[in-house]
Design a protein around this motif. Structure first.
Motif, short mmCIF file in Angstrom:
data_model
loop_
_atom_site.label_atom_id
_atom_site.label_comp_id
_atom_site.label_asym_id
_atom_site.label_seq_id
_atom_site.Cartn_x
_atom_site.Cartn_y
_atom_site.Cartn_z
N TYR A 78 0.84 -1.20 0.00
CA TYR A 78 0.00 0.00 0.00
C TYR A 78 0.88 1.25 0.00
O TYR A 78 0.66 2.18 -0.78
CB TYR A 78 -0.91 -0.02 1.23
CG TYR A 78 -1.82 1.20 1.34
CD1 TYR A 78 -3.09 1.17 0.79
CD2 TYR A 78 -1.40 2.36 1.98
CE1 TYR A 78 -3.93 2.27 0.87
CE2 TYR A 78 -2.21 3.46 2.07
CZ TYR A 78 -3.49 3.42 1.52
OH TYR A 78 -4.30 4.52 1.61
N GLU A 197 -3.68 -6.86 2.04
CA GLU A 197 -3.91 -6.31 0.71
C GLU A 197 -5.30 -6.66 0.18
O GLU A 197 -5.93 -5.86 -0.50
CB GLU A 197 -2.84 -6.81 -0.26
CG GLU A 197 -1.45 -6.20 -0.05
CD GLU A 197 -0.68 -6.86 1.07
OE1 GLU A 197 0.39 -6.37 1.43
OE2 GLU A 197 -1.17 -7.89 1.62
N LEU A 200 -7.74 -4.31 1.80
CA LEU A 200 -7.59 -2.97 1.22
C LEU A 200 -8.19 -2.91 -0.18
O LEU A 200 -8.83 -1.93 -0.56
CB LEU A 200 -6.11 -2.58 1.19
CG LEU A 200 -5.48 -2.19 2.52
CD1 LEU A 200 -3.96 -2.11 2.37
CD2 LEU A 200 -6.03 -0.86 3.00
N TYR A 201 -7.97 -3.97 -0.96
CA TYR A 201 -8.50 -3.99 -2.33
C TYR A 201 -10.02 -3.95 -2.32
O TYR A 201 -10.65 -3.29 -3.15
CB TYR A 201 -8.02 -5.23 -3.07
CG TYR A 201 -8.36 -5.21 -4.54
CD1 TYR A 201 -7.51 -4.58 -5.45
CD2 TYR A 201 -9.53 -5.78 -5.01
CE1 TYR A 201 -7.82 -4.54 -6.80
CE2 TYR A 201 -9.85 -5.75 -6.36
CZ TYR A 201 -8.98 -5.12 -7.25
OH TYR A 201 -9.31 -5.07 -8.59
N ASN A 203 -11.91 -2.58 -0.01
CA ASN A 203 -12.49 -1.43 0.70
C ASN A 203 -11.85 -0.09 0.39
O ASN A 203 -12.38 0.94 0.82
CB ASN A 203 -12.41 -1.67 2.22
CG ASN A 203 -13.19 -2.90 2.65
OD1 ASN A 203 -14.41 -2.91 2.62
ND2 ASN A 203 -12.48 -3.95 3.02
N ASP A 204 -10.76 -0.07 -0.32
CA ASP A 204 -10.05 1.18 -0.58
C ASP A 204 -9.94 1.39 -2.09
O ASP A 204 -9.16 0.71 -2.77
CB ASP A 204 -8.66 1.13 0.06
CG ASP A 204 -7.94 2.47 0.03
OD1 ASP A 204 -7.86 3.08 -1.05
OD2 ASP A 204 -7.44 2.90 1.09
N ALA A 206 -8.70 3.82 -3.89
CA ALA A 206 -7.41 4.31 -4.38
C ALA A 206 -6.41 3.17 -4.50
O ALA A 206 -5.67 3.08 -5.49
CB ALA A 206 -6.87 5.39 -3.43
N PHE A 207 -6.37 2.28 -3.50
CA PHE A 207 -5.46 1.13 -3.56
C PHE A 207 -5.87 0.19 -4.68
O PHE A 207 -5.02 -0.33 -5.40
CB PHE A 207 -5.46 0.39 -2.22
CG PHE A 207 -4.57 -0.82 -2.20
CD1 PHE A 207 -3.19 -0.68 -2.17
CD2 PHE A 207 -5.10 -2.10 -2.23
CE1 PHE A 207 -2.35 -1.80 -2.16
CE2 PHE A 207 -4.29 -3.22 -2.21
CZ PHE A 207 -2.91 -3.06 -2.18
N ARG A 208 -7.17 -0.04 -4.83
CA ARG A 208 -7.66 -0.91 -5.89
C ARG A 208 -7.25 -0.38 -7.26
O ARG A 208 -6.78 -1.14 -8.12
CB ARG A 208 -9.19 -1.03 -5.80
CG ARG A 208 -9.81 -1.97 -6.81
CD ARG A 208 -11.21 -2.37 -6.40
NE ARG A 208 -12.09 -1.23 -6.21
CZ ARG A 208 -12.59 -0.85 -5.03
NH1 ARG A 208 -12.25 -1.51 -3.93
NH2 ARG A 208 -13.40 0.17 -4.94
#
Length: 324
Positions: A78, A197, A200-201, A203-204, A206-208
């Protein structure tokens, strides 16, 4: 005889400016095929097969980064993708120019802090233009006799068995679960499992978006590989129904092998026959490759179960649920 060209030999990224071994192998294969045609030998046959294996790009990239980059740099994916990549690149160049002593970080960030598209890099591909040229050169990967897809593992193995003339016994395997610590790599540094990860993928945004961008070329390569696999399925003797039936049989046999090789308390096997069979498949320790190499005798053979005995065990497993 089959000469196998494998794309996984440079899993930590090909050296900058180096010659990609797989592209070189593909070129040699194309030249051999041309020579066979000129000599009026059967095309598509010969004494070699060009093979490779691919994994779903997002999981591959996260696993690759957490194994090769994160333990050395200490930087989470991230942070690498969204926060610190430019600063790390600057630090890398600065340390390199000054001969800094942060060797791990310097090595981990060669070329690009986050090293996008590691699957494509295995084929010497780093740009869209290079990928387009590679797909043209390989006729959308049809140059490869077989492509194994991790997410289609059993089906890929059945197709591989047909391609190489193997038997089901050649495809059986045991999962190694007796490693000292599954969350550490060879140098003792911790390996993250990818759960962070994945969350994050999901729920986020920007990261996705950043992770998708970092695997853009890999996804195109993977899509071509899936299409190649679908073509192989369509051409399987008996069709897709027969392929799925044989894939289910392979899953069953692997489950029966694991059941037969489950050791009792104290590490003992069910019988001497089980001991020979199971040590042949897992070598009885956390370092199977080393144990296997040590078991090779002066004439290049290992103490495998006799072919007739292995076939008997194979038929027995289908009938009774146990190999031995």
């Amino acid at each position: 005889m089959s000469v196998v060209a494998d794309s996984t030999s440079a899993a930590d990224g090909p050296a900058m400016g180096g010659v990609d071994a797989l592209q070189q192998s593909a070129l040699v294969a194309a030249q051999l095929q041309q020579q066979q045609q000129q000599q009026q030998q059967p095309s598509g046959g010969g004494d070699f097969a060009l093979l490779t294996a691919l994994r779903e790009p997002r999981r591959h990239y996260v696993s690759w980064y957490n194994y090769f980059r994160r333990p050395a740099s200490g930087v989470a994916l991230y942070d690498c993708l969204l926060r610190h990549a430019p600063d790390h690149q600057h630090q890398h160049h600065s340390n390199h120019n000054k001969g800094g002593d942060d060797g791990d970080l310097d090595h981990a960030l060669i070329g690009h802090a986050c090293n996008p598209n590691p699957l494509a890099q295995e084929f010497g591909v780093r740009t869209q233009a290079e990928l387009d040229a590679f797909l043209r050169f390989t006729d959308d990967l049809r140059l490869f006799d077989m492509i194994v897809i991790l997410e289609e593992w059993e089906a890929s193995l059945v197709l591989l068995r047909q391609e190489l003339g193997w038997s089901n016994e050649d495809l059986l395997s045991l999962t190694l679960t007796n490693a000292t610590d599954l969350h550490k790599r060879w140098d003792g540094r911790r390996i993250e499992d990818g759960a962070e990860e994945k969350a994050l993928y999901d729920n986020d945004a920007a990261f996705r978006e950043a992770l998708d961008a970092a695997t853009q070329l890999d996804w195109q390569l993977y899509a071509a590989a899936l299409q190649r696999l679908e073509e192989k399925k369509d051409n399987f003797p008996g069709g897709r129904v027969a392929l799925e039936q044989q894939a289910r049989e392979l899953r069953l046999l692997n489950a029966l092998l694991a059941r037969s090789c489950a050791r009792a308390e104290g590490g003992t096997f069910r019988s001497p026959q089980c001991r020979q069979l199971c040590l042949w498949y897992d070598n009885g320790g956390p370092a199977p490759d080393i144990a296997y190499e040590r078991s090779v005798d002066a004439e290049g053979f290992v103490d495998a179960p006799p072919a007739a005995e292995l076939e008997r065990m194979y038929q027995q497993a289908l009938q009774t649920g146990l190999f031995c």
